[in-house]
Design a protein around this motif. Structure first.
Motif, PDB file in Angstrom:
ATOM      1  N   UNK A  94      39.549  22.041  -8.828  1.00 14.52           N
ATOM      2  CA  UNK A  94      38.337  22.277  -8.039  1.00 14.52           C
ATOM      3  C   UNK A  94      38.196  23.755  -7.702  1.00 14.52           C
ATOM      4  N   UNK A  95      39.298  24.365  -7.252  1.00 17.21           N
ATOM      5  CA  UNK A  95      39.243  25.768  -6.867  1.00 17.21           C
ATOM      6  C   UNK A  95      39.036  26.697  -8.065  1.00 17.21           C
ATOM      7  N   UNK A  96      39.686  26.365  -9.173  1.00 17.87           N
ATOM      8  CA  UNK A  96      39.650  27.282 -10.308  1.00 17.87           C
ATOM      9  C   UNK A  96      38.526  27.052 -11.281  1.00 17.87           C
ATOM     10  N   UNK A  97      38.008  25.802 -11.362  1.00 19.48           N
ATOM     11  CA  UNK A  97      36.989  25.477 -12.363  1.00 19.48           C
ATOM     12  C   UNK A  97      35.708  24.970 -11.720  1.00 19.48           C
ATOM     13  N   UNK A  98      35.822  23.926 -10.911  1.00 19.15           N
ATOM     14  CA  UNK A  98      34.618  23.274 -10.406  1.00 19.15           C
ATOM     15  C   UNK A  98      33.835  24.166  -9.442  1.00 19.15           C
ATOM     16  N   UNK A  99      34.516  24.711  -8.434  1.00 18.47           N
ATOM     17  CA  UNK A  99      33.815  25.537  -7.451  1.00 18.47           C
ATOM     18  C   UNK A  99      33.164  26.766  -8.082  1.00 18.47           C
ATOM     19  N   UNK A 100      33.856  27.532  -8.944  1.00 20.07           N
ATOM     20  CA  UNK A 100      33.177  28.661  -9.602  1.00 20.07           C
ATOM     21  C   UNK A 100      31.987  28.228 -10.457  1.00 20.07           C
ATOM     22  N   UNK A 101      32.105  27.064 -11.115  1.00 21.44           N
ATOM     23  CA  UNK A 101      30.988  26.574 -11.926  1.00 21.44           C
ATOM     24  C   UNK A 101      29.781  26.257 -11.058  1.00 21.44           C
ATOM     25  N   UNK A 102      30.003  25.597  -9.924  1.00 20.04           N
ATOM     26  CA  UNK A 102      28.903  25.274  -9.022  1.00 20.04           C
ATOM     27  C   UNK A 102      28.279  26.541  -8.459  1.00 20.04           C
ATOM     28  N   UNK A 103      29.123  27.519  -8.097  1.00 19.96           N
ATOM     29  CA  UNK A 103      28.587  28.786  -7.585  1.00 19.96           C
ATOM     30  C   UNK A 103      27.744  29.497  -8.640  1.00 19.96           C
ATOM     31  N   UNK A 104      28.175  29.437  -9.880  1.00 20.24           N
ATOM     32  CA  UNK A 104      27.402  30.063 -10.963  1.00 20.24           C
ATOM     33  C   UNK A 104      26.059  29.360 -11.139  1.00 20.24           C
ATOM     34  N   UNK A 105      26.075  28.031 -11.060  1.00 19.28           N
ATOM     35  CA  UNK A 105      24.823  27.296 -11.156  1.00 19.28           C
ATOM     36  C   UNK A 105      23.915  27.619  -9.973  1.00 19.28           C
ATOM     37  N   UNK A 106      24.503  27.759  -8.780  1.00 27.47           N
ATOM     38  CA  UNK A 106      23.703  28.114  -7.601  1.00 27.47           C
ATOM     39  C   UNK A 106      23.016  29.457  -7.791  1.00 27.47           C
ATOM     40  N   UNK A 107      23.765  30.428  -8.281  1.00 27.30           N
ATOM     41  CA  UNK A 107      23.173  31.764  -8.478  1.00 27.30           C
ATOM     42  C   UNK A 107      22.100  31.747  -9.555  1.00 27.30           C
ATOM     43  N   UNK A 108      22.295  30.905 -10.569  1.00 30.92           N
ATOM     44  CA  UNK A 108      21.361  30.916 -11.691  1.00 30.92           C
ATOM     45  C   UNK A 108      20.099  30.123 -11.405  1.00 30.92           C
ATOM     46  N   UNK A 109      20.229  28.993 -10.717  1.00 33.90           N
ATOM     47  CA  UNK A 109      19.097  28.079 -10.571  1.00 33.90           C
ATOM     48  C   UNK A 109      18.386  28.175  -9.229  1.00 33.90           C
ATOM     49  N   UNK A 110      19.045  28.692  -8.212  1.00 32.69           N
ATOM     50  CA  UNK A 110      18.393  28.752  -6.914  1.00 32.69           C
ATOM     51  C   UNK A 110      17.520  29.993  -6.815  1.00 32.69           C
ATOM     52  N   UNK A 111      16.274  29.784  -6.454  1.00 30.05           N
ATOM     53  CA  UNK A 111      15.320  30.888  -6.279  1.00 30.05           C
ATOM     54  C   UNK A 111      14.949  30.967  -4.796  1.00 30.05           C
ATOM     55  N   UNK A 112      15.536  31.895  -4.044  1.00 28.78           N
ATOM     56  CA  UNK A 112      15.239  31.960  -2.604  1.00 28.78           C
ATOM     57  C   UNK A 112      13.807  32.347  -2.308  1.00 28.78           C
ATOM     58  N   UNK A 113      13.093  32.858  -3.283  1.00 25.55           N
ATOM     59  CA  UNK A 113      11.699  33.217  -3.049  1.00 25.55           C
ATOM     60  C   UNK A 113      10.757  32.033  -3.223  1.00 25.55           C
ATOM     61  N   UNK A 114      11.291  30.885  -3.639  1.00 23.32           N
ATOM     62  CA  UNK A 114      10.453  29.707  -3.871  1.00 23.32           C
ATOM     63  C   UNK A 114      10.823  28.630  -2.869  1.00 23.32           C
ATOM     64  N   UNK A 115      10.329  28.711  -1.635  1.00 26.26           N
ATOM     65  CA  UNK A 115      10.675  27.726  -0.616  1.00 26.26           C
ATOM     66  C   UNK A 115      10.118  26.350  -0.979  1.00 26.26           C
TER      67      UNK A 115
END
Length: 571
Positions: A294-315
């Motif tokens: 989880x620490x080495x694979x899953x959590x970094x993968x989720x964080x990468x998806x968050x950075x890529x897919x989340x658009x803070x300008x689109x509420x």
């Protein structure tokens, strides 16, 4: 301690725990099982030959399990994307929801010949039959998953949506932190039902004939179907016991851990009763290997998806708006319209070849099957509501009855139907009663698992309040259970009715030990047309069934959905 989104508690690290031993043992067992199956796999499959030897069962079970897994992955991806598109866009909803009604209403065994024969034109026969089998299992899994996700997305509590808007969640964060957690319990229970439905139709998926064309696949379903066809009760019992073993293993290794994990998403503000537990979940929660993964694979993968897919300008917007269509979207819809018009013209040309007597048979069959479907739904409601509430509100009872319910839901009724048929055939109403029973076996579980999901999602404070007010018996049902369960019951009833219509094909036209038994019903018309390769009759009967189910959904079930959205949502 730290808690990640995966939902497992990460403890201070000892060297190894018994949970790690479980993980390593599971990996070793998987490697050994794969090697053993590979050794026993037949080098050459001679056409449709299905062995009833007990030594063939492990290999057949592994093949069926892989087909089920592939179909479920497709079903879950389809359900999430399709349901969210319909829930967030009112204009898309007008197209997608009726289309979903049509898709879940089309008898599975009606369109499989078309899919199968089309695939054999462009693909090698072996690949085409495998894909057709997966498509058939997919159609027994996907629709109620989509309905469950749609119902959850439309009934998310208003305060959760407003909180997401305040935090300016985009689509990804809204899905990850609001919609998916709120829908988790319903999705898990409907996933259990998806696998049960897949097992139910596995025999048809792996043992299929169209006229003189014989398409069969080695697997557990074909093993059961062959045993039932030749009347080999010893092989039939062995096949059913193998299926039960798979179901129990999946319950302990997959579904119980997922239900224990989903406890964290309940909308409760007070301590409730003992939550659902799982020894596998407890073991994984204390596993050093899992925590490192989880620490080495899953959590970094989720964080990468968050950075890529989340658009803070689109509420988030509380009501979805349709985007303006681009020229290519209009072109796609135009071409789709042309193709649809051409297909309708060819269908009308095909239907004109039918005689008046064939249309009369279809009409009488529709009425007879409708009465059987209604009877099956009434019987199912009478027992699934009280039992579903008992299981959903009492985790200890759920730990005992849930695996039993999965086993009962997953055992293909068509494998047991010869026994039922022999018991009822010489009684008044023989095959008619047997047909209702088989339709009930193919539909009641959709209701039960949705009711369980709804009862599990009732906040503990609401139950405590009814106890403080002294509400018992009918008063408690009228004020608490029926309103809370209403959206889940509607979802379960829609899919149960669809399952009953589908089951009519195997319930009204049965072949056992070389003898065919049939009764009046549109399912019997479809099954007979499929066996004889009569495509005009098959198309006409399928179209009539689809129109009848869609009309019922539009006039009755959709209104109940709207009522559930307006009055019976947790706020």
């Amino acid at each position: 301690m730290r808690r990640f989104d995966f939902g497992l508690v990460l403890p201070a690290r000892p060297l190894l725990t018994w949970g790690d031993g479980l993980v390593l043992a599971a990996i070793a067992a998987a490697i050994w099982l794969g090697a053993q199956l590979a050794l026993h796999a037949p080098a050459v499959v001679k056409g449709p030959e299905i062995s009833l030897s007990a030594s063939a069962l492990p290999w057949y079970a592994a093949l069926s399990l892989l087909r089920m897994l592939a179909a479920y992955a497709l079903s879950l991806a389809f359900a999430l994307s399709y349901a969210l598109s319909a829930a967030h866009n009112r204009r898309a909803e007008r197209v997608l929801l009726p289309l979903l009604d049509v898709l879940q209403s089309v008898p599975i065994l009606s369109f499989l010949p078309v899919v199968l024969l089309s695939l054999t034109v462009v693909l090698p026969t072996g690949v085409a039959v495998e894909l057709a089998s997966i498509v058939l299992i997919f159609t027994s899994q996907a629709w109620h998953l989509a309905f469950s996700m749609y119902q959850s997305a439309r009934t998310v509590p208003r305060e959760l949506m407003e909180a997401a808007a305040v935090f300016r969640f985009g689509r990804w964060f809204r899905f990850k932190h609001v919609e998916l957690p709120f829908a988790a319990l319903g999705l898990i229970w409907n996933s259990i039902m998806s696998w049960a439905g897949g097992w139910f139709f596995l025999m048809a998926a792996e043992m299929f004939t169209v006229g003189s064309r014989d398409y069969r696949l080695p697997g557990l379903g074909s093993y059961l179907q062959t045993a039932a066809h030749v009347g080999d009760m010893h092989a039939l019992i062995l096949g059913v016991l193998t299926l039960i073993g798979l179901i129990v293993a999946l319950d302990q290794l997959v579904w119980r851990p997922l239900l224990a994990w989903a406890e964290r998403f309940k909308l409760e503000t007070v301590e409730g009763a003992a939550p659902a537990t799982s020894w596998v979940y407890d073991a994984l929660s204390h596993s050093v290997l899992v925590s490192r993964f989880i620490e080495g694979v899953w959590a970094p993968l989720v964080e990468r998806l968050d950075r890529r897919w989340q658009d803070p300008r689109a509420p988030i917007r509380l009501e979805g708006r349709a985007r303006r269509r681009h020229w290519w979207q209009r072109l796609v819809w135009f071409l789709f319209g042309i193709g649809l018009a051409y297909g309708l013209l060819r269908l009308l040309e095909l239907l004109t070849a039918l005689s008046a007597s064939a249309w009369i048979d279809i009409g009488l069959g529709l009425i007879a099957t409708f009465l059987r479907v209604t009877a099956a739904l009434v019987i199912a409601l009478s027992w699934t509501l009280p039992l579903g509430v008992a299981i959903g509100t009492r985790p200890r009872l759920a730990a005992v009855l849930q695996p039993l319910a999965q086993i009962a839901a997953s055992v293909p009724a068509t494998a047991l139907f010869p026994i039922v048929l022999l018991a009822f055939l010489h009684l008044p109403g023989g095959l008619d009663v047997s047909a209702v029973l088989l339709m009930l076996l193919g539909s009641q579980w959709y209701l039960l698992f949705n009711v369980i999901a709804g009862a599990s999602a009732i906040p503990r404070e609401l139950r405590d309040t009814t106890e403080l007010l002294g509400l018992t018996g009918l008063a408690r049902w009228r004020i608490l259970y029926l309103p809370a369960l209403f959206p889940f019951t509607v979802t379960g009833a829609i899919t149960a009715v669809g399952g009953a219509w589908n089951a009519s094909i195997v319930a009204e036209y049965v072949e056992f030990a070389g003898t065919t038994h049939a009764t009046v019903g549109i399912g019997a018309v479809i099954a007979r047309a499929t066996e004889q390769g009569d495509f005009p009759l098959l198309a006409a009967a399928t179209l009539v069934m689809v129109l009848a189910v869609v009309l019922a959904n539009r006039l009755f079930w959709l209104r109940l959905y709207r009522l559930a959205e307006a009055r019976y949502r947790l706020e």
